[in-house]
Design a protein around this motif. Structure first.
Motif, mmCIF file in Angstrom:
data_model
loop_
_atom_site.group_PDB
_atom_site.id
_atom_site.type_symbol
_atom_site.label_atom_id
_atom_site.label_comp_id
_atom_site.label_asym_id
_atom_site.label_seq_id
_atom_site.Cartn_x
_atom_site.Cartn_y
_atom_site.Cartn_z
ATOM 1 N N ALA A 1 -22.108 80.152 -45.117
ATOM 2 C CA ALA A 1 -22.884 79.623 -44.000
ATOM 3 C C ALA A 1 -22.002 79.056 -42.891
ATOM 4 N N GLY A 2 -20.686 79.089 -43.055
ATOM 5 C CA GLY A 2 -19.761 78.519 -42.076
ATOM 6 C C GLY A 2 -19.026 77.334 -42.676
ATOM 7 N N TRP A 3 -18.390 76.550 -41.829
ATOM 8 C CA TRP A 3 -17.633 75.389 -42.290
ATOM 9 C C TRP A 3 -18.569 74.318 -42.824
ATOM 10 N N ARG A 4 -18.157 73.675 -43.917
ATOM 11 C CA ARG A 4 -18.878 72.532 -44.468
ATOM 12 C C ARG A 4 -17.869 71.418 -44.729
ATOM 13 N N VAL A 5 -18.332 70.179 -44.581
ATOM 14 C CA VAL A 5 -17.473 69.002 -44.681
ATOM 15 C C VAL A 5 -17.229 68.650 -46.149
ATOM 16 N N GLN A 6 -15.986 68.703 -46.547
ATOM 17 C CA GLN A 6 -15.582 68.283 -47.886
ATOM 18 C C GLN A 6 -15.222 66.795 -47.898
ATOM 19 N N ARG A 7 -14.672 66.332 -46.755
ATOM 20 C CA ARG A 7 -14.258 64.932 -46.636
ATOM 21 C C ARG A 7 -14.328 64.530 -45.174
ATOM 22 N N MET A 8 -14.981 63.412 -44.917
ATOM 23 C CA MET A 8 -15.032 62.842 -43.570
ATOM 24 C C MET A 8 -14.604 61.393 -43.693
ATOM 25 N N SER A 9 -13.611 61.010 -42.881
ATOM 26 C CA SER A 9 -13.131 59.631 -42.930
ATOM 27 C C SER A 9 -12.573 59.240 -41.574
ATOM 28 N N SER A 10 -12.304 57.967 -41.435
ATOM 29 C CA SER A 10 -11.672 57.493 -40.209
ATOM 30 C C SER A 10 -10.546 56.544 -40.575
ATOM 31 N N ASP A 11 -9.542 56.520 -39.711
ATOM 32 C CA ASP A 11 -8.439 55.581 -39.860
ATOM 33 C C ASP A 11 -8.927 54.190 -39.456
ATOM 34 N N PRO A 12 -8.170 53.157 -39.751
ATOM 35 C CA PRO A 12 -8.538 51.822 -39.243
ATOM 36 C C PRO A 12 -8.651 51.855 -37.717
ATOM 37 N N ILE A 13 -9.437 50.963 -37.185
ATOM 38 C CA ILE A 13 -9.645 50.895 -35.736
ATOM 39 C C ILE A 13 -8.318 50.698 -35.019
ATOM 40 N N SER A 14 -8.097 51.501 -33.980
ATOM 41 C CA SER A 14 -6.883 51.407 -33.170
ATOM 42 C C SER A 14 -7.037 50.382 -32.049
ATOM 43 N N PHE A 15 -8.212 50.382 -31.434
ATOM 44 C CA PHE A 15 -8.520 49.461 -30.332
ATOM 45 C C PHE A 15 -9.921 48.916 -30.554
ATOM 46 N N ALA A 16 -10.111 47.635 -30.278
ATOM 47 C CA ALA A 16 -11.435 47.022 -30.417
ATOM 48 C C ALA A 16 -11.707 46.156 -29.193
ATOM 49 N N ALA A 17 -12.971 46.135 -28.797
ATOM 50 C CA ALA A 17 -13.357 45.289 -27.676
ATOM 51 C C ALA A 17 -13.160 43.827 -28.075
ATOM 52 N N PRO A 18 -12.732 43.015 -27.116
ATOM 53 C CA PRO A 18 -12.526 41.582 -27.426
ATOM 54 C C PRO A 18 -13.838 40.867 -27.726
#
Length: 140
Positions: A123-140
């Motif tokens: 059926a096409g690409w499927r997500v095996q793993r989705m993640s994010s790194d720690p926040i690089s920039f955050a609003a004050p």
């Protein structure tokens, strides 16, 4: 017609994932997951439609949020899998009341890098793993 397993299609899969999240189309997110795929989200590991629908069903109905993806690229590995990397900028607003018209915008809440491991399927690409790194920039 065979599924499109190009790098561009891999990037499109990740873009659709976050668009479905913003549109509250949670079943469509679950449909993009590979069997046994895991979404690392807010300290939890979500796997399977029930876990995804349960976690996302707890989001405030008044939340207005956009996940803006940029600098997306995909690397196709020798085994046929793909790794998609991007920056994600998050704009959100939630006053606890429904918004009429555009939500007030006070800027980008945070910026982080996301990483998605995708597997090829009929059926096409499927997500095996989705993640994010720690926040690089955050609003004050």
């Amino acid at each position: 017609m065979p599924a499109d397993l190009s790098a561009a299609a891999a990037v499109q899969t990740v873009t659709r994932f976050y668009r479905h999240l913003d549109d509250r189309n949670y079943k469509a997110i679950a449909a993009l997951m590979a069997p046994g795929g895991v979404w690392h989200r807010q300290g939890a590991q979500l796997s399977g439609e029930a876990a995804i629908l349960d976690a996302l069903g707890k989001r405030a109905p008044t939340l207005v949020i956009h996940h803006l993806l940029s600098n997306l690229f995909a690397d196709i590995a020798a085994d046929g899998s793909a790794e998609v990397t991007a920056y994600m900028l998050v704009a959100r607003y939630d006053s606890g009341s429904p918004v009429t018209g555009p939500a007030p915008f006070s800027g980008i809440e945070n910026i982080r890098t996301i990483r998605a491991g995708l597997v090829p399927t009929a059926a096409g690409w499927r997500v095996q793993r989705m993640s994010s790194d720690p926040i690089s920039f955050a609003a004050p």
